[in-house]
Motif scaffolding. Sequence first.
Motif, PDB file in Angstrom:
ATOM      1  N   ASP A 125      -6.285 -40.696  11.445  1.00  0.00           N
ATOM      2  CA  ASP A 125      -6.569 -41.820  12.347  1.00  0.00           C
ATOM      3  C   ASP A 125      -6.391 -41.445  13.822  1.00  0.00           C
ATOM      4  N   ASP A 156     -12.894 -42.245  17.295  1.00  0.00           N
ATOM      5  CA  ASP A 156     -12.790 -43.696  17.163  1.00  0.00           C
ATOM      6  C   ASP A 156     -12.753 -44.272  18.573  1.00  0.00           C
ATOM      7  N   THR A 158     -12.836 -47.089  19.675  1.00  0.00           N
ATOM      8  CA  THR A 158     -12.131 -48.367  19.820  1.00  0.00           C
ATOM      9  C   THR A 158     -10.618 -48.189  19.853  1.00  0.00           C
ATOM     10  N   ALA A 159     -10.140 -46.968  19.596  1.00  0.00           N
ATOM     11  CA  ALA A 159      -8.691 -46.726  19.529  1.00  0.00           C
ATOM     12  C   ALA A 159      -8.123 -46.479  20.923  1.00  0.00           C
TER      13      ALA A 159
END
Length: 174
Positions: A125, A156, A158-159
């Motif tokens: 992640d 990602d 959006t992270a």
Amino acid sequence: MTETAGQPGGPGALELVTREAFRDGMACLAGAVNIVTTDGPGGRAGFTATAVCSVTDDPPTLLVCLNRKSSAMAAFTANQAVCVNTVGPRHRDLAMTFGGKAPMEERFAETGWHSGKSGAPVLDDAVVSFDCRVSYRHLCGTHEVIFCEVVDVVADPTAPGSAYFGRKFHDLPV
């Protein structure tokens, strides 16, 4: 290398700043927080770094600086697979673990990892992971500069990210 004014021993040579002055100045230079990993014949290893930057997009290349006294050095010297995992606020503890003295197996036990195309560990992640193969190495003072050609990118957008500035972590909201 061509000798120019200001180089050691050359005409107009300048005195270098102290190690402390340099380190204090670098504390004012914000950097992304990265967990850099490797795997291969030298074993699995990783460390936390802000000394990572883009070199060129043709071929896609970045560089990583690793202290030669690091516990991760032997593995990075023996392996050709490297992954730069840029992390965010949710990874602060993990970044501290990889930046400390924890044994390598403990560093990787805290969260999910998978092997990238290169074979290096990719953080499941991460904000962005740059999976790479080593293309060139250069020794400079206390560090080895590792040039890495990027074979895969997982991002990602959006992270939230993290920056290290003033010797502290700072959250970077999206």
